[in-house]
Scaffold this active site. Structure first.
Site, PDB file in Angstrom:
ATOM      1  N   ASP A 110       0.845  -1.190   0.000  1.00 23.82           N
ATOM      2  CA  ASP A 110       0.000   0.000   0.000  1.00 23.82           C
ATOM      3  C   ASP A 110       0.883   1.245   0.000  1.00 23.82           C
ATOM      4  OD1 ASP A 110      -2.416   1.361  -0.032  1.00 23.82           O
ATOM      5  OD2 ASP A 110      -2.494   1.512   2.148  1.00 23.82           O
ATOM      6  N   TYR A 112       1.237   5.727  -0.557  1.00 23.19           N
ATOM      7  CA  TYR A 112       0.861   6.934   0.193  1.00 23.19           C
ATOM      8  C   TYR A 112       1.077   8.100  -0.757  1.00 23.19           C
ATOM      9  CZ  TYR A 112       1.027   9.857   4.541  1.00 23.19           C
ATOM     10  OH  TYR A 112       0.810  10.758   5.561  1.00 23.19           O
ATOM     11  N   HIS A 117      -3.477  14.203   0.696  1.00 18.99           N
ATOM     12  CA  HIS A 117      -3.662  13.335   1.863  1.00 18.99           C
ATOM     13  C   HIS A 117      -2.441  13.400   2.782  1.00 18.99           C
ATOM     14  CE1 HIS A 117      -4.793   9.829   4.258  1.00 18.99           C
ATOM     15  NE2 HIS A 117      -3.614   9.298   4.002  1.00 18.99           N
ATOM     16  N   ARG A 126       1.966  16.433  12.756  1.00 21.44           N
ATOM     17  CA  ARG A 126       3.260  17.089  12.990  1.00 21.44           C
ATOM     18  C   ARG A 126       3.100  18.586  12.725  1.00 21.44           C
ATOM     19  NH1 ARG A 126       4.141  12.890   9.655  1.00 21.44           N
ATOM     20  NH2 ARG A 126       4.411  14.327   7.931  1.00 21.44           N
ATOM     21  N   GLU A 182      -9.981   4.161   4.018  1.00 15.18           N
ATOM     22  CA  GLU A 182      -9.111   4.852   3.074  1.00 15.18           C
ATOM     23  C   GLU A 182      -9.599   4.480   1.682  1.00 15.18           C
ATOM     24  OE1 GLU A 182      -4.948   4.139   4.112  1.00 15.18           O
ATOM     25  OE2 GLU A 182      -5.101   5.720   5.641  1.00 15.18           O
ATOM     26  N   GLU A 184      -9.193   4.041  -1.995  1.00 11.49           N
ATOM     27  CA  GLU A 184      -7.982   3.840  -2.792  1.00 11.49           C
ATOM     28  C   GLU A 184      -8.308   3.113  -4.100  1.00 11.49           C
ATOM     29  OE1 GLU A 184      -4.545   2.458  -0.742  1.00 11.49           O
ATOM     30  OE2 GLU A 184      -5.211   3.206   1.223  1.00 11.49           O
ATOM     31  N   ASP A 216      -8.994   0.524   2.338  1.00 11.17           N
ATOM     32  CA  ASP A 216      -7.962   0.138   3.307  1.00 11.17           C
ATOM     33  C   ASP A 216      -8.444   0.581   4.695  1.00 11.17           C
ATOM     34  OD1 ASP A 216      -5.580  -0.460   4.600  1.00 11.17           O
ATOM     35  OD2 ASP A 216      -4.597   1.394   3.961  1.00 11.17           O
ATOM     36  N   ARG A 220      -7.325   4.188  13.529  1.00  8.95           N
ATOM     37  CA  ARG A 220      -6.355   5.276  13.704  1.00  8.95           C
ATOM     38  C   ARG A 220      -5.719   5.281  15.095  1.00  8.95           C
ATOM     39  NH1 ARG A 220      -5.323   6.186   8.560  1.00  8.95           N
ATOM     40  NH2 ARG A 220      -7.183   6.813   7.389  1.00  8.95           N
ATOM     41  N   GLN A 223      -3.140   2.593  15.071  1.00  5.20           N
ATOM     42  CA  GLN A 223      -2.084   2.993  14.140  1.00  5.20           C
ATOM     43  C   GLN A 223      -1.155   4.038  14.756  1.00  5.20           C
ATOM     44  OE1 GLN A 223      -3.719   4.582  10.512  1.00  5.20           O
ATOM     45  NE2 GLN A 223      -1.733   5.095   9.638  1.00  5.20           N
ATOM     46  N   TYR A 227       2.864   2.817  15.134  1.00  8.58           N
ATOM     47  CA  TYR A 227       3.531   2.920  13.824  1.00  8.58           C
ATOM     48  C   TYR A 227       4.977   3.413  13.880  1.00  8.58           C
ATOM     49  CZ  TYR A 227       3.397   8.021  13.018  1.00  8.58           C
ATOM     50  OH  TYR A 227       3.608   9.372  13.058  1.00  8.58           O
ATOM     51  N   LYS A 236      -4.009  -1.744  10.389  1.00  5.16           N
ATOM     52  CA  LYS A 236      -4.418  -1.911   8.992  1.00  5.16           C
ATOM     53  C   LYS A 236      -4.774  -3.355   8.652  1.00  5.16           C
ATOM     54  CE  LYS A 236      -3.091   2.240   7.389  1.00  5.16           C
ATOM     55  NZ  LYS A 236      -3.920   3.103   6.541  1.00  5.16           N
ATOM     56  N   THR A 240      -8.754  -5.576   4.527  1.00  7.54           N
ATOM     57  CA  THR A 240      -8.685  -4.675   3.371  1.00  7.54           C
ATOM     58  C   THR A 240      -9.717  -5.192   2.379  1.00  7.54           C
ATOM     59  OG1 THR A 240      -6.300  -4.416   3.726  1.00  7.54           O
ATOM     60  CG2 THR A 240      -7.183  -3.673   1.608  1.00  7.54           C
ATOM     61  N   THR A 328      -4.518   6.495   0.123  1.00  4.82           N
ATOM     62  CA  THR A 328      -5.758   7.263   0.185  1.00  4.82           C
ATOM     63  C   THR A 328      -5.775   8.339  -0.885  1.00  4.82           C
ATOM     64  OG1 THR A 328      -5.677   6.987   2.564  1.00  4.82           O
ATOM     65  CG2 THR A 328      -7.255   8.592   1.709  1.00  4.82           C
ATOM     66  N   GLU A 342      -9.520  12.845   7.720  1.00  9.91           N
ATOM     67  CA  GLU A 342      -9.406  14.130   7.034  1.00  9.91           C
ATOM     68  C   GLU A 342     -10.748  14.863   7.028  1.00  9.91           C
ATOM     69  OE1 GLU A 342      -6.659  13.831   3.308  1.00  9.91           O
ATOM     70  OE2 GLU A 342      -7.462  11.842   3.735  1.00  9.91           O
TER      71      GLU A 342
HETATM   72 MN    MN Z   1      -3.871   2.982   2.790  1.00  7.80          MN
END
Ligand code: MN
Length: 395
Positions: A110, A112, A117, A126, A182, A184, A216, A220, A223, A227, A236, A240, A328, A342
């Site tokens: 997968d 990104y 996104h 961040r 997500e 995708e 996906d 959260r 995650q 992560y 995740k 899926t 995503t 989002e």
């Molecule tokens: Mn994904």
């Protein structure tokens, strides 16, 4: 023109002809092609055992010559009235079929690759740093997922358990409270490659068979705690979902568009001036039937051809059935975002729904459905079917 009575505006017309695996009550799984409101039973119509295996893998492994030959044959069958008597008995109403996972998924990767996104998540997580990490515009970032938990559309989404950490407290084990989607687009490898040999970007069409919608599902809270530093894991891998229909790459020739301008220029193995694989696919995200967003795939910064080149540049081999998903898909606008994190801005801006309720993340009983369309030749529409799932309480 077809001798078939195709519904006006169908996304499953002769310019699409997507492949799937179906069964009817009491019969074995076999390959079919969607046309209008019907499925053409390829195992019966062709008599070729490769279409009776219950997955597309055998046919996908045959390569672009075989893919093009069958596509041409299908067009002749469905347009020339001389074939009607032989073909028509093998059409099954779509309302009578059960769809299954179309491929035996080999490896699952997968990416990104939506700049919108990645920037949205960077701003949320961040806030004191630039939204994109320093590597983002130099390589398509990705991770290896769990192929064994890729399932067909309609598979229940059991709310996952896992470890999460409250802001002001110790880690706890429990049901995810921030369950997300997500939206995708996935790409399926037909022809493999030998270990130790990179696949150049220009060879994309020699390896990739087709395209399917992917959700996906993402927890959260799991995650965000797990992560660092090795990336997504249990947040995740619980599920899926993929759509049952695989749109052949050949059906998307008319949907190809120039990808966004890349600045800075990527390294030579990722330059795609001669092989632009931007695709004008518009996704739709629905919650309990209500349209929430329309993510634009055409804005993806990295194309699937670049992703394929990158995931093999180290010599990693490809296998028939490999699935790699885009990441995503999100656009610039609020109504173009492909995830709830989002859409609700990390849960701080609840989404108002037509029934008067609000959502930040998914609740038990919610149904999320992804659909998509792309332009085909002569004003036709290429549809991708749907990938849907209903949230079930944690067990
Ligand atoms: Mn994904």
């Amino acid at each position: 023109m077809s001798w078939l009575d195709l519904p006006a505006g169908t996304g499953f017309g002769l310019t699409n002809l997507p492949y799937g695996v179906f069964s009817t009550s009491g019969t074995a799984r076999r390959t079919g092609v969607a046309v209008g409101d019907s499925v053409l039973d390829l195992a019966a119509a062709t008599g070729d055992p490769v279409h009776a295996t219950g997955s597309l893998n055998g046919f996908m492994a045959q390569g672009p010559g075989a893919w093009a030959a069958l596509r041409q044959r299908l067009l002749e069958w469905l347009t020339d009235p001389a074939h009607r008597d032989a073909v028509e008995p093998h059409l099954v109403p779509r309302s009578e079929v059960t769809m299954h996972l179309p491929v035996e998924v080999a490896d699952y990767v997968d990416f990104y690759s939506s700049q919108h996104h990645a920037e949205n998540l960077g701003r949320m997580f961040r806030p004191d740093s630039p939204p994109l990490t320093p590597n983002w515009k130099h390589l398509p970032i990705g991770y290896h997922g769990r192929s064994g938990t890729v399932a067909v559309s309609g598979t229940p989404v059991v709310r996952p358990w896992g470890q999460r950490k409250p802001v002001d407290g110790d880690p706890v084990l429990g049901a995810s409270q921030r369950l997300d989607i997500e939206a995708e687009v996935g790409f399926l490898v037909g022809v493999g490659s030998p270990l130790g040999t990179p696949v150049p970007l220009a060879d994309f069409e020699q390896h990739v068979f087709g395209v399917c919608l992917v959700n996906d599902w993402s927890a959260r809270d799991l995650q965000s705690w797990e992560y660092v530093p090795l990336g997504p894991f249990l947040g995740k891998s619980f599920l899926t979902s993929v759509a049952p229909w695989v749109v052949p790459l050949a059906a998307l020739e008319h949907a190809r568009v120039p990808p966004p301008v890349r600045d800075p220029q990527p390294l030579p193995y990722l330059r795609d001036d001669d092989h632009p694989w931007g695709l004008d696919i518009e996704l739709q995200v629905r919650l309990n039937g209500e349209l929430l967003s329309r993510p634009p795939f055409r804005e993806m910064y990295w194309t699937p051809a670049q992703q394929l080149a990158h995931m093999t540049v180290n010599g990693a081999s490809l296998r028939t059935g490999d699935l790699f998903a885009s990441g995503t898909v999100s656009g610039r606008g609020r109504d173009e975002r492909g995830s709830f994190i989002e859409l609700s801005w990390g849960g701080t801006e609840p989404i108002g729904l037509q029934d008067g309720t609000t959502r930040t993340f998914l609740e038990d009983g919610d149904v999320v459905t992804l659909t998509a369309s792309a332009p085909g030749p002569d004003g036709t529409v290429i549809a991708f079917g749907e990938v849907t799932g209903r949230i079930e309480p944690a067990r």
